[in-house]
Design a protein around this motif. Sequence first.
Motif, short mmCIF file in Angstrom:
data_model
loop_
_atom_site.label_atom_id
_atom_site.label_comp_id
_atom_site.label_asym_id
_atom_site.label_seq_id
_atom_site.Cartn_x
_atom_site.Cartn_y
_atom_site.Cartn_z
N VAL A 1 23.68 0.89 -2.79
CA VAL A 1 22.82 2.06 -2.92
C VAL A 1 21.58 1.72 -3.74
N SER A 2 21.75 0.93 -4.79
CA SER A 2 20.60 0.51 -5.59
C SER A 2 19.65 -0.35 -4.76
N VAL A 3 20.21 -1.19 -3.89
CA VAL A 3 19.36 -2.01 -3.01
C VAL A 3 18.59 -1.10 -2.04
N ILE A 4 19.23 -0.04 -1.56
CA ILE A 4 18.53 0.89 -0.68
C ILE A 4 17.36 1.55 -1.42
N TRP A 5 17.56 1.93 -2.67
CA TRP A 5 16.46 2.47 -3.46
C TRP A 5 15.35 1.43 -3.62
N ALA A 6 15.73 0.17 -3.78
CA ALA A 6 14.73 -0.89 -3.91
C ALA A 6 13.93 -1.04 -2.62
N ILE A 7 14.61 -1.04 -1.48
CA ILE A 7 13.92 -1.16 -0.19
C ILE A 7 12.99 0.03 0.03
N ALA A 8 13.49 1.22 -0.30
CA ALA A 8 12.68 2.43 -0.12
C ALA A 8 11.42 2.38 -0.97
N ALA A 9 11.55 1.94 -2.23
CA ALA A 9 10.38 1.84 -3.10
C ALA A 9 9.41 0.78 -2.60
N LEU A 10 9.93 -0.34 -2.09
CA LEU A 10 9.08 -1.40 -1.56
C LEU A 10 8.29 -0.90 -0.36
N VAL A 11 8.96 -0.22 0.58
CA VAL A 11 8.27 0.27 1.77
C VAL A 11 7.24 1.34 1.40
N ALA A 12 7.57 2.18 0.43
CA ALA A 12 6.61 3.20 -0.02
C ALA A 12 5.38 2.54 -0.63
N ALA A 13 5.58 1.51 -1.44
CA ALA A 13 4.44 0.79 -2.02
C ALA A 13 3.60 0.13 -0.94
N LEU A 14 4.25 -0.39 0.10
CA LEU A 14 3.51 -0.98 1.23
C LEU A 14 2.65 0.07 1.90
N ALA A 15 3.19 1.28 2.05
CA ALA A 15 2.39 2.37 2.62
C ALA A 15 1.17 2.65 1.76
N GLY A 16 1.35 2.62 0.44
CA GLY A 16 0.22 2.84 -0.47
C GLY A 16 -0.84 1.77 -0.32
N ILE A 17 -0.41 0.51 -0.16
CA ILE A 17 -1.35 -0.59 0.01
C ILE A 17 -2.16 -0.42 1.29
N LEU A 18 -1.48 -0.07 2.39
CA LEU A 18 -2.16 0.04 3.67
C LEU A 18 -3.07 1.27 3.74
N MET A 19 -2.68 2.35 3.03
CA MET A 19 -3.50 3.55 3.05
C MET A 19 -4.66 3.49 2.06
N ALA A 20 -4.59 2.57 1.09
CA ALA A 20 -5.60 2.51 0.02
C ALA A 20 -7.03 2.36 0.54
N PRO A 21 -7.30 1.46 1.52
CA PRO A 21 -8.70 1.33 1.98
C PRO A 21 -9.26 2.60 2.61
N ILE A 22 -8.39 3.49 3.09
CA ILE A 22 -8.85 4.72 3.75
C ILE A 22 -8.99 5.86 2.76
N THR A 23 -8.00 6.03 1.90
CA THR A 23 -7.95 7.20 1.03
C THR A 23 -8.44 6.92 -0.38
N GLN A 24 -8.61 5.64 -0.75
CA GLN A 24 -8.80 5.22 -2.14
C GLN A 24 -7.51 5.45 -2.91
N ILE A 25 -7.45 4.91 -4.10
CA ILE A 25 -6.24 4.99 -4.91
C ILE A 25 -6.46 5.95 -6.06
N ASP A 26 -5.71 7.03 -6.05
CA ASP A 26 -5.74 7.96 -7.18
C ASP A 26 -4.41 8.69 -7.23
N THR A 27 -4.26 9.51 -8.25
CA THR A 27 -2.97 10.17 -8.44
C THR A 27 -2.66 11.18 -7.33
N GLU A 28 -3.68 11.65 -6.61
CA GLU A 28 -3.44 12.62 -5.55
C GLU A 28 -2.90 11.98 -4.28
#
Length: 290
Positions: free
Chosen positions: A190-217
């Motif tokens: 279960v902890s590994v699943i949380w790790a994978i989920a956080a990794l994939v979410a961070a990847l989404a943030g990286i890919l969306m960053a050039p379009i949306t910019q990076i901010d708390t919103e």
Amino acid sequence: MSTSDVFQLVLIGLSQGCGYALVAIGFVFIYRATEVVNFAHGEIMMFGAFVVLTFAEFWGFGFWFGAALGLLTMAAMGYLLDMFVMRRMIGENQASVFILTVAIGLILKAAAGMIWGFSPQMMNSPFQGQVELGGIVIGTDRLAIIVGTLVVCVLLWAFFSRTRVGLAMQAASQNQLAAYYSRVPVRRLVSVIWAIAALVAALAGILMAPITQIDTEMSMFGIKAIAGAVVGGFGSIPGALIGCLIIGVSEPFLDYFYPPLKGVYAYIILLVVLFVRPEGLIPQTYQKKV
């Protein structure tokens, strides 16, 4: 509206939907494994984007090495979050777990603001540029989101269906008690699943960053990802992908034809689907046993 405009909006919508889907995948993974609705998942995506920005820009490691370090950091953060926080909530009522995940999201958002500020920040990305396809111009950053989502989906499918660890995770998510008696290390998985989920979410943030910019919103993407997961069928991974793509493709057209409601169409689609088909488009095909 010309044909080229239609295709342009479809490609923009696909890239948005793929961004939502990457966040929704981790959200559904956690729910299927633990029945926890992690309302902090959008903040995890946002925090991951800031961590990668720190490694890549502020510390000068460059995009690729900084992204690798950031993804590993977020995976470790997800693992530790389950080990030291969420694991202690086993057996508690859903209201307490809900409040906890919301509180974690607020803490991450406040921490990001205190560390990196609340102003939008840009990250230099190798995906900046444009590609022309038959008169349709689309940014390579949007193509990167679409391709990245396809690659992640294939890799996760191969991992969960072709590896012993992935099969054990599936067994644990469907029947934790039986998996435990079969000597499957349920808590660690279960902890590994949380790790994978956080990794994939961070990847989404990286890919969306050039379009949306990076901010708390950026964390608002998590709410739309949850909407997509509910539209597709709460707890269904294929359903989450389809639901997010439906919302992503619909938004540019609805924004074009009626701009006053821009930003809320995802939730309108959610309400319509819940009225017509409350279980979602592709509901879970098994009854969870714990």
